[in-house]
Write an enzyme that holds these catalytic residues in place. Structure first.
Site, mmCIF file in Angstrom:
data_model
loop_
_atom_site.group_PDB
_atom_site.id
_atom_site.type_symbol
_atom_site.label_atom_id
_atom_site.label_comp_id
_atom_site.label_asym_id
_atom_site.label_seq_id
_atom_site.Cartn_x
_atom_site.Cartn_y
_atom_site.Cartn_z
ATOM 1 N N SER A 180 30.157 43.112 35.776
ATOM 2 C CA SER A 180 31.034 42.226 35.475
ATOM 3 C C SER A 180 31.516 41.534 36.777
ATOM 4 C CB SER A 180 32.522 42.838 34.724
ATOM 5 O OG SER A 180 33.540 41.596 34.910
ATOM 6 N N TYR A 193 39.291 49.276 34.928
ATOM 7 C CA TYR A 193 38.105 48.570 34.566
ATOM 8 C C TYR A 193 37.254 48.100 35.718
ATOM 9 C CZ TYR A 193 35.112 44.560 32.237
ATOM 10 O OH TYR A 193 34.141 44.156 31.908
#
Ligand code: NAD
Length: 291
Positions: A180, A193
């Site tokens: 990401s 995350y």
């Protein structure tokens, strides 16, 4: 050029469903024509039932691959999403099998690979795509449970699956990990995350070096904001307003449709990227991250 689309505040129950997205997502452009780039290949895509994984699945089918997709077991909405992908693939004349699994469990990952090999007799393309995220503003309130769950889902599953698949990969086969942009930008409200997404990049780089002599390439994709169930099912759970105008603060002032991420998977899965390994592709709408 895809126009900005109106995204209202909304939430979904975890793990979310493409069926409930408003507006609906696009998974493959009507202008995308495959050219047999993956003919004869078998691809396993985790989280191929929805979002970015579904787009990878659609593009792989268009390119002639046979696909195995996983969805999170125990959730009817996931099974429905996965059945939908299978039906779509079959309508295209393709082959798709679906597998319920909890990828946080090492044994379930090993069993998954055994089942896929029994069904298809080989795996050429492993896409470690399934993932999860939860916001947290203050590390002192980030529970051990959330930290471990984010790592188990995003990092440990990638390790378990790659380890179980590797003995069966051959020269020319590939591993693709969905990281990401947050592995690079590392926003302050997503420490767990962002850390897992950074770990995926380092795993990709290190493993690519280890596998050079076997002719197996390992790369990653680091999307920017993409319109998938993950947002209403995680950010939206926290606060539905977080989903409103999702991606609107990015350089293109919009998030991507999954259809804008799928072609990156084709590039990394096919011989078009025969001289690319250990790298990360950045379909992120213009954010400068490097690396
Ligand atoms: P999604 O919700 O459509 O897909 C996530 C998938 O992960 C789901 O199919 C879910 O079933 C699966 N999953 C989650 N936990 C699991 C578990 N324990 N066992 C088995 N399956 C499990 O969302 P998406 O946005 O397409 O996410 C795919 C990947 O893309 C994730 O790794 C995510 O971090 C990454 N990503 C998403 C965005 C975005 O804006 N949507 C941006 C960058 C990266």
């Amino acid at each position: 050029m895809i126009n900005k689309f109106n995204i209202h505040a909304q939430k979904q129950e975890f793990p979310g469903s493409d069926t409930d997205l408003n507006p609906p997502a696009e998974f493959i452009s009507k202008d995308y024509f495959g050219s047999k780039k993956l003919e004869g290949k078998v691809a396993l895509i985790t989280g191929g039932d929805s979002g970015i994984g579904r787009s990878a699945a659609f593009h792989f089918i268009k390119e002639g691959a046979e696909i195995a997709i996983t969805y999170m077991k125990g959730y009817e909405s996931e099974r429905i999403d996965a059945e939908w992908v299978k039906k779509w693939a079959e309508n295209e004349g393709g082959i798709c099998k679906i597998y319920p699994v909890d990828l946080r469990n090492s044994q379930e990952c090993v069993d998954l690979i055994k089942h896929v090999l029994l069904d298809f007799s080989k795996i050429n393309i492993l896409v470690n795509n399934a993932g999860t995220q939860y916001p947290n503003e203050d590390l002192s309130t980030l529970s051990d449970e959330q930290w471990l769950n984010t790592f188990a889902t995003n990092v440990h599953s990638m390790f378990y699956l790659t380890k179980a698949t590797l003995p069966h990969l051959e020269q020319g086969d590939v591993i693709i990990n969905t990281s990401s942009v947050n592995g690079y930008l590392a926003p302050g409200n997503m420490v767990d995350y962002s850390t897992t997404k950074g770990a995926q990049i380092s795993f990709t780089r290190s493993l690519s070096n280890q596998l050079l002599s076997r002719g197996i390439r390992v790369n990653a994709i680091a999307p920017g904001p993409v319109w998938t169930p993950l947002q209403p099912a995680t950010l939206g759970q926290y606060n539905p307003e977080f989903v409103e105008n999702y991606g609107g603060n990015s350089p293109m002032e919009r998030c991507a449709q999954p259809s804008e991420i799928g072609p990156s998977f084709v590039l990394l899965a096919s011989a078009d990227s025969s001289y690319i390994t250990g790298q990360t592709i950045h379909p992120n709408g213009g954010m400068m991250v490097g690396g």
